[in-house]
Design an enzyme around this catalytic site. Structure first.
Site, PDB file in Angstrom:
ATOM      1  N   GLY A  11       0.829  -1.209   0.000  1.00 56.95           N
ATOM      2  CA  GLY A  11       0.000   0.000   0.000  1.00 56.95           C
ATOM      3  C   GLY A  11       0.860   1.255   0.000  1.00 56.95           C
ATOM      4  O   GLY A  11       1.911   1.283   0.633  1.00 56.95           O
ATOM      5  N   ARG A  72       0.465  -4.803  -6.080  1.00 56.03           N
ATOM      6  CA  ARG A  72       0.519  -6.090  -5.387  1.00 56.03           C
ATOM      7  C   ARG A  72       0.596  -7.144  -6.489  1.00 56.03           C
ATOM      8  O   ARG A  72      -0.275  -7.195  -7.351  1.00 56.03           O
ATOM      9  CB  ARG A  72      -0.711  -6.283  -4.517  1.00 56.03           C
ATOM     10  CG  ARG A  72      -0.834  -5.202  -3.442  1.00 56.03           C
ATOM     11  CD  ARG A  72      -1.912  -5.528  -2.449  1.00 56.03           C
ATOM     12  NE  ARG A  72      -2.310  -4.361  -1.681  1.00 56.03           N
ATOM     13  CZ  ARG A  72      -1.732  -3.965  -0.543  1.00 56.03           C
ATOM     14  NH1 ARG A  72      -0.720  -4.629  -0.056  1.00 56.03           N
ATOM     15  NH2 ARG A  72      -2.172  -2.899   0.093  1.00 56.03           N
ATOM     16  N   ASP A 103       5.378  -5.756   5.499  1.00 55.14           N
ATOM     17  CA  ASP A 103       6.018  -7.057   5.751  1.00 55.14           C
ATOM     18  C   ASP A 103       5.948  -8.002   4.552  1.00 55.14           C
ATOM     19  O   ASP A 103       6.883  -8.764   4.315  1.00 55.14           O
ATOM     20  CB  ASP A 103       5.487  -7.714   7.033  1.00 55.14           C
ATOM     21  CG  ASP A 103       3.987  -7.863   7.046  1.00 55.14           C
ATOM     22  OD1 ASP A 103       3.324  -7.292   6.159  1.00 55.14           O
ATOM     23  OD2 ASP A 103       3.477  -8.553   7.939  1.00 55.14           O
ATOM     24  N   THR A 126       4.126   2.180   5.560  1.00 55.25           N
ATOM     25  CA  THR A 126       2.703   1.808   5.604  1.00 55.25           C
ATOM     26  C   THR A 126       2.012   2.719   6.611  1.00 55.25           C
ATOM     27  O   THR A 126       2.576   3.004   7.665  1.00 55.25           O
ATOM     28  CB  THR A 126       2.502   0.326   5.997  1.00 55.25           C
ATOM     29  OG1 THR A 126       1.137   0.144   6.408  1.00 55.25           O
ATOM     30  CG2 THR A 126       3.375  -0.117   7.140  1.00 55.25           C
ATOM     31  N   ASP A 128      -0.336   1.928   8.421  1.00 55.12           N
ATOM     32  CA  ASP A 128      -0.907   1.141   9.518  1.00 55.12           C
ATOM     33  C   ASP A 128      -0.014   1.063  10.759  1.00 55.12           C
ATOM     34  O   ASP A 128      -0.479   0.697  11.828  1.00 55.12           O
ATOM     35  CB  ASP A 128      -1.204  -0.291   9.043  1.00 55.12           C
ATOM     36  CG  ASP A 128      -2.127  -0.309   7.845  1.00 55.12           C
ATOM     37  OD1 ASP A 128      -2.947   0.617   7.729  1.00 55.12           O
ATOM     38  OD2 ASP A 128      -2.027  -1.228   7.011  1.00 55.12           O
ATOM     39  N   ASP A 130       2.050  -1.097  11.528  1.00 50.88           N
ATOM     40  CA  ASP A 130       1.975  -2.447  12.089  1.00 50.88           C
ATOM     41  C   ASP A 130       3.245  -3.265  11.860  1.00 50.88           C
ATOM     42  O   ASP A 130       3.191  -4.488  11.741  1.00 50.88           O
ATOM     43  CB  ASP A 130       0.748  -3.188  11.524  1.00 50.88           C
ATOM     44  CG  ASP A 130       0.759  -3.248  10.001  1.00 50.88           C
ATOM     45  OD1 ASP A 130       1.616  -2.587   9.381  1.00 50.88           O
ATOM     46  OD2 ASP A 130      -0.092  -3.947   9.439  1.00 50.88           O
ATOM     47  N   ARG A 172      -5.803  -2.007   9.042  1.00 55.55           N
ATOM     48  CA  ARG A 172      -5.804  -3.469   8.854  1.00 55.55           C
ATOM     49  C   ARG A 172      -6.077  -4.179  10.168  1.00 55.55           C
ATOM     50  O   ARG A 172      -7.012  -3.853  10.854  1.00 55.55           O
ATOM     51  CB  ARG A 172      -4.464  -3.921   8.276  1.00 55.55           C
ATOM     52  CG  ARG A 172      -4.279  -3.434   6.860  1.00 55.55           C
ATOM     53  CD  ARG A 172      -4.236  -4.598   5.924  1.00 55.55           C
ATOM     54  NE  ARG A 172      -3.285  -4.309   4.877  1.00 55.55           N
ATOM     55  CZ  ARG A 172      -2.678  -5.227   4.180  1.00 55.55           C
ATOM     56  NH1 ARG A 172      -2.863  -6.497   4.447  1.00 55.55           N
ATOM     57  NH2 ARG A 172      -1.871  -4.903   3.220  1.00 55.55           N
TER      58      ARG A 172
HETATM   59  P1  ATP Z   1       0.986  -3.179   3.249  1.00 57.17           P
HETATM   60  O1  ATP Z   1       1.269  -3.360   4.727  1.00 57.17           O
HETATM   61  O2  ATP Z   1       0.809  -1.781   2.851  1.00 57.17           O
HETATM   62  O3  ATP Z   1      -0.089  -4.081   2.737  1.00 57.17           O
HETATM   63  P2  ATP Z   1       2.862  -5.111   2.247  1.00 57.17           P
HETATM   64  O4  ATP Z   1       4.257  -4.985   1.779  1.00 57.17           O
HETATM   65  O5  ATP Z   1       2.641  -6.012   3.445  1.00 57.17           O
HETATM   66  O6  ATP Z   1       2.333  -3.642   2.487  1.00 57.17           O
HETATM   67  P3  ATP Z   1       1.712  -7.069   0.447  1.00 57.17           P
HETATM   68  O7  ATP Z   1       0.628  -6.927  -0.569  1.00 57.17           O
HETATM   69  O8  ATP Z   1       1.570  -8.103   1.503  1.00 57.17           O
HETATM   70  O9  ATP Z   1       1.929  -5.617   1.043  1.00 57.17           O
HETATM   71  O10 ATP Z   1       3.088  -7.395  -0.306  1.00 57.17           O
HETATM   72  C1  ATP Z   1       3.537  -6.586  -1.391  1.00 57.17           C
HETATM   73  C2  ATP Z   1       4.102  -7.472  -2.457  1.00 57.17           C
HETATM   74  O11 ATP Z   1       5.230  -8.183  -1.942  1.00 57.17           O
HETATM   75  C3  ATP Z   1       3.163  -8.564  -2.952  1.00 57.17           C
HETATM   76  O12 ATP Z   1       2.277  -8.086  -3.930  1.00 57.17           O
HETATM   77  C4  ATP Z   1       4.123  -9.575  -3.510  1.00 57.17           C
HETATM   78  O13 ATP Z   1       4.542  -9.240  -4.819  1.00 57.17           O
HETATM   79  C5  ATP Z   1       5.324  -9.469  -2.558  1.00 57.17           C
HETATM   80  N1  ATP Z   1       5.230 -10.520  -1.546  1.00 57.17           N
HETATM   81  C6  ATP Z   1       4.385 -10.594  -0.488  1.00 57.17           C
HETATM   82  N2  ATP Z   1       4.569 -11.718   0.213  1.00 57.17           N
HETATM   83  C7  ATP Z   1       5.547 -12.402  -0.418  1.00 57.17           C
HETATM   84  C8  ATP Z   1       6.195 -13.661  -0.192  1.00 57.17           C
HETATM   85  N3  ATP Z   1       5.871 -14.444   0.821  1.00 57.17           N
HETATM   86  N4  ATP Z   1       7.175 -14.028  -1.063  1.00 57.17           N
HETATM   87  C9  ATP Z   1       7.511 -13.240  -2.102  1.00 57.17           C
HETATM   88  N5  ATP Z   1       6.934 -12.052  -2.369  1.00 57.17           N
HETATM   89  C10 ATP Z   1       5.970 -11.625  -1.547  1.00 57.17           C
END
Ligand code: ATP
Length: 324
Positions: A11, A72, A103, A126, A128, A130, A172
């Protein structure tokens, strides 16, 4: 270190641009070429990138969103998807990687580090808040200020009509925005995922508070176990006959807007620090902030932990009960 790739992922959050700017400028000052990939990991797989110059980051510090875009990508979660990205990164002579995200994004960075043997550093971005291992994430302070400003406005109308407002905020599965938003706006109550919500008790509490207060705001975290503001409104209605209830969902306004000075400053410091870490040969670390100081924790710890923030949250709930 000659060429550092950077992405914004997950995000978007206000302050990401300030961070991109800091990374680009720090790289350039050290003779390193910063290579921005568009739309997170998707851009790495599609080979959409730009060697960034000073002019690319001119006049961006004050804007929310991210000039690199974010996405994503489910394909990147597969080994085949990552193989495409690794092929492109190697062809582009990338020898270091900075990921601004949450994360999930850091799990992707860990996978790249392992499968490509490239040094990686994560910067928590982020709204959040978190992420384990940092007091603050980029964007949280701005989102919090947006919530407070919105609640101030809702309080005006709530007071005029003696209405009780449920205000749903983002976050979240975490209650940081809700809790700090409630404390900073003088809300009557707050519902967060970290504490089990009891709607009967909430109704009694609101009735009692309404005897002495003209406006009552209940801040509801989107991830609360009793549901969102609309669900809680429906549960409260039969318990609060004779009271005027309304609900509002603040939604995506919390993700945009000009980053606060706090977010710009922290994002800038984190961006500079991330480049310095790569230059020193460090890898698999997340930059965090503790009080005023920057520090690092392993990406592994950052993605595997969430629990420690709970303690401070529950103390804050006690504080809210004291000041309502
Ligand atoms: P936010 O907290 O804003 O949602 P985030 O980084 O946790 O941020 P995610 O959608 O979980 O958001 O992850 C972003 C991107 O990272 C995913 O679209 C994917 O391409 C990659 N990603 C997430 N988890 C994995 C994983 N276990 N292995 C490899 N790539 C990953």
């Amino acid at each position: 270190m000659k060429r550092i790739a950077l992405i914004t992922s997950g995000g978007d959050a206000p302050g990401m641009n300030a961070c991109i700017r800091a990374i680009v400028k720090t790289c350039l000052s050290k003779g390193i070429t910063p290579v921005g990939y568009y739309n997170g990991y998707q851009g790495m797989m599609d080979n959409e990138f730009k060697e960034m110059s000073s002019s690319d980051v001119k006049n961006i510090i004050q804007y929310g969103g991210t000039i690199l875009g974010t996405a994503r990508s489910t394909e990147f979660r597969t080994k085949e998807g990552r193989a495409k990205a690794i092929h492109n990164l190697r062809a582009n002579n990338i020898d270091g990687f900075i990921c601004i995200g949450g994360d999930g994004s850091f799990k992707g960075a860990q996978a790249l580090s392992e499968e490509m043997s490239i040094p990686v550093i994560g910067i928590p971005g982020t709204i959040d808040n978190d992420m384990y291992g940092t007091d603050r994430t980029i964007g949280f302070d701005t989102a919090l200020n947006t919530v407070v400003e919105a609640v101030d406005k809702i309080k005006d109308t709530a007071g005029s009509h003696r209405r009780i407002f449920l205000v749903e905020v983002m976050g979240r599965d975490a209650g940081f925005i809700a809790l700090d938003g409630a404390l900073s706006s003088g809300a009557a109550s707050v519902l967060i995922p970290e504490e089990r919500s009891n709607i009967d008790l909430l109704a009694e509490d609101l009735k009692s508070q309404s005897k002495r207060k003209g406006n009552l705001i209940v801040v509801v975290a989107e991830g609360d176990d009793a549901g969102g503001a609309a669900d809680i409104y429906n549960k409260l209605l039969p318990l609060m006959e004779g009271y005027e209830l309304r609900y509002t969902i603040l939604g995506h306004i919390q993700r945009g807007g000009r980053p606060s000075a706090f977010d710009r400053l922290m994002a800038t410091r984190m961006g500079v620090f991330a480049v310095e870490l790569l230059e020193k040969g460090e890898s698999d670390l997340m930059v965090g902030v503790k009080g005023d100081d920057l520090h690092t924790i392993s990406l592994q710890d950052a993605v595997n932990n969430t629990a420690h923030a709970e303690v401070s949250k529950l103390n804050a709930i006690k504080l809210l009960k004291t000041v309502t």
